[in-house]
Design an enzyme around this catalytic site. Structure first.
Site, PDB file in Angstrom:
ATOM      1  N   CYS A  92       0.836  -1.207   0.000  1.00 12.95           N
ATOM      2  CA  CYS A  92       0.000   0.000   0.000  1.00 12.95           C
ATOM      3  C   CYS A  92       0.871   1.258   0.000  1.00 12.95           C
ATOM      4  O   CYS A  92       1.569   1.516  -0.961  1.00 12.95           O
ATOM      5  CB  CYS A  92      -0.984  -0.020   1.170  1.00 12.95           C
ATOM      6  SG  CYS A  92      -2.296   1.195   1.022  1.00 12.95           S
ATOM      7  N   HIS A  97      -3.752  -5.144  -0.343  1.00 12.31           N
ATOM      8  CA  HIS A  97      -3.360  -5.648   0.973  1.00 12.31           C
ATOM      9  C   HIS A  97      -3.409  -7.177   0.988  1.00 12.31           C
ATOM     10  O   HIS A  97      -4.471  -7.750   1.229  1.00 12.31           O
ATOM     11  CB  HIS A  97      -4.309  -5.100   2.045  1.00 12.31           C
ATOM     12  CG  HIS A  97      -4.130  -3.642   2.289  1.00 12.31           C
ATOM     13  ND1 HIS A  97      -3.285  -3.157   3.243  1.00 12.31           N
ATOM     14  CD2 HIS A  97      -4.653  -2.559   1.668  1.00 12.31           C
ATOM     15  CE1 HIS A  97      -3.294  -1.832   3.220  1.00 12.31           C
ATOM     16  NE2 HIS A  97      -4.130  -1.440   2.275  1.00 12.31           N
ATOM     17  N   GLU A 115      -2.477  -9.089   3.250  1.00 14.34           N
ATOM     18  CA  GLU A 115      -2.839  -9.559   4.602  1.00 14.34           C
ATOM     19  C   GLU A 115      -4.346  -9.585   4.826  1.00 14.34           C
ATOM     20  O   GLU A 115      -4.823 -10.145   5.798  1.00 14.34           O
ATOM     21  CB  GLU A 115      -2.134  -8.693   5.661  1.00 14.34           C
ATOM     22  CG  GLU A 115      -2.711  -7.302   5.903  1.00 14.34           C
ATOM     23  CD  GLU A 115      -2.281  -6.247   4.888  1.00 14.34           C
ATOM     24  OE1 GLU A 115      -1.700  -6.614   3.849  1.00 14.34           O
ATOM     25  OE2 GLU A 115      -2.540  -5.050   5.151  1.00 14.34           O
TER      26      GLU A 115
END
Lengths: 215, 265
Positions: A82, A193, A195
């Site tokens: 990001c 992202h 994650e």
């Protein structure tokens, strides 16, 4: 230290990144740290980031971590996420212009206002938030096992516009086609992202913690 | 192809248990939050929202533990709301593993909170939650007001204006818009409300309140212009799975994230 260092420079929530890495890291240690020494000792580096570009750069410089990042990208497997992608470029349009780390030649631009969806004519919202398709433009160890055009979770209002098209690793569509991942040697950086991107994201992180930095 | 519309199951949590009320009253137990979160994740939920409706503040730590456990097992965005009153509360939730916090009553009581929080943590993690109720007479054009304290207090604030104000200069990055008239009724979203707010702001809007079947979810997108749709009871009591909801959205021509294409063999 051996293992994964997640660089903590006070910008945004690093818990999600650390938890997802721990989930795929096996026996490798995951440490969230702002210590230059700890970062330089790690086998591999994750460079996340959220918030405003100016604040991110200011905090990096205040903590002396801008130099550490510049050093780390020379040698170790390095994953930017990001804002951790955006600050790698030369400069950003955000906050009336912010100087970046200049690791990837190019600029960071804002999505144009008044973009409309092609089919419905509806106004496209900014930030670009949600699950979008990531079109891989190169073969790369971090894409291993991830289907072409898999969806990843995005949340951002600015996107990178690199000068060197050889450094593009993936693109996505949101009103415009934009670069959503870049790769050069031991450095890989994504706008989305991993994650927060379920199976596809965990696969990418799993590939990263096993990557030797060669392409 | 581009951005998918999101389907977001909502878990109302009271003292560590998922419950579902009708029009904010009449609570019914629906199970263990961690188990339910995992089930929705497997079914393809795009995000999860947890709303802490625990009345007493001394039980708030229960929610922190729920968020910690879910965040260690579920790798999709997690939003937590209910009882968020300060920057310190937000930090605790983010540190527990939440990705976003939803601010409702405190945004009214403490006008600087949203701006301060957005500056500190980034707009992307500040969701403005609005409980909206229609206040016009039958023969008047539709108008909605913001209610707080779980719907008990009328503020006199116009919903569309509030949404514009808080997402503009104040910096909220998303709106969670609940129709109090529809919540728990199973009559479908208040589509006029959803559309009015979605077209007034530049940030994504999550429609909430009133879903009774899968077409209601699709209507929220096609007619309400919502960017994401939220539902609770249709998923909790296993009437429908998230996968079935996505299938219906696809049949209605709406782009969604399909689970089975994520990985290749």
């Amino acid at each position: 230290m051996t293992g994964v260092a997640v660089i903590d420079y006070g910008m945004g929530n690093l818990r999600s990144v650390a938890k997802a890495l721990e989930h795929v890291a096996g026996s490798a240690r995951v440490e969230v740290t702002s210590s230059a020494e700890r970062i330089m000792q790690a086998d591999r580096i994750v460079f996340p980031g959220q918030g405003a570009a100016r604040d991110c750069m200011a905090e990096l410089q205040r903590l002396g971590l801008d130099k550490v990042v510049k050093e780390a990208v020379r040698s170790k497997p390095f994953l930017g996420i990001c804002m951790g992608l955006q600050v790698l470029l030369d400069a950003s349009e955000e906050n009336d212009g912010v100087q970046g780390l200049g690791i990837f030649p190019g600029r960071v631009r804002r999505f144009p206002a008044q973009m409309r969806e092609a089919q419905t004519g509806d106004m496209l919202k900014i930030p670009h938030m949600g699950w979008n398709q990531v079109h891989q433009t190169i073969a790369h160890p971090l894409w291993q096992g991830i289907a072409q055009d898999s969806r990843f979770y995005f949340v951002h209002s600015y996107y990178v516009d690199p000068t060197d098209s050889a450094q593009i690793a993936a693109t996505a569509q949101y009103g415009v086609e934009f670069v959503c991942a870049m790769a050069h040697r031991n450095v890989f950086a994504a706008q989305f992202h991993p994650e927060k991107s379920h199976h596809a994201g965990l696969a990418l992180l799993s590939n990263f913690v096993r990557w030797d930095g060669n392409v | 192809m581009g951005l998918a519309k999101r389907i977001i199951p909502c878990l109302d949590v009271d003292r560590g248990r998922v419950v579902k009320g009708v029009k904010f009253v009449g609570i019914r137990d629906a199970g263990d939050p961690i188990e339910i979160a995992r089930r929705y994740d497997e079914q393809g939920a795009d995000e999860l929202v947890f709303l802490d409706i625990t009345a007493s503040s001394d039980q708030r730590d229960t929610m922190i533990h729920v968020v910690e456990q879910v965040a260690a097992q579920v790798f999709i965005p997690l939003t937590v709301g209910g009882g968020i009153r300060s920057v310190a509360d937000i930090r605790r939730m983010l540190n527990a593993g939440a990705d976003k916090v939803a601010i409702n009553t405190a945004a009214i009581q403490n006008p600087g909170l949203v701006k301060e929080a957005a500056a500190r943590f980034g707009s992307q993690c500040i969701v403005l939650a609005i409980d909206a109720k229609r206040v016009n007479n039958e023969d008047e054009p539709p108008r909605w007001e913001v209610f707080t304290h779980g719907g008990r207090h009328r503020t006199g604030i116009d919903v569309v204006q509030w949404a514009r104000q808080m997402t503009g200069q104040e910096g909220a990055g998303e709106i969670l818009l609940t129709s109090m008239d529809r919540d728990g009724t199973r009559d479908g979203f208040d589509l006029a409300l959803t559309r009015a707010v979605s077209e007034a702001v530049s940030v994504p809007v999550i429609a909430s309140g009133g879903v009774g079947n899968l077409d209601h979810l699709a209507d929220g997108v096609t007619l309400g212009k919502a960017d994401a749709v939220l539902a609770a009871s249709i998923f909790h009591f296993c009437e429908y799975t998230v996968a079935q909801a996505k299938q219906r959205m696809l049949e209605r021509g709406i782009e969604v994230r399909e689970m089975n294409v994520a990985l290749r063999a």
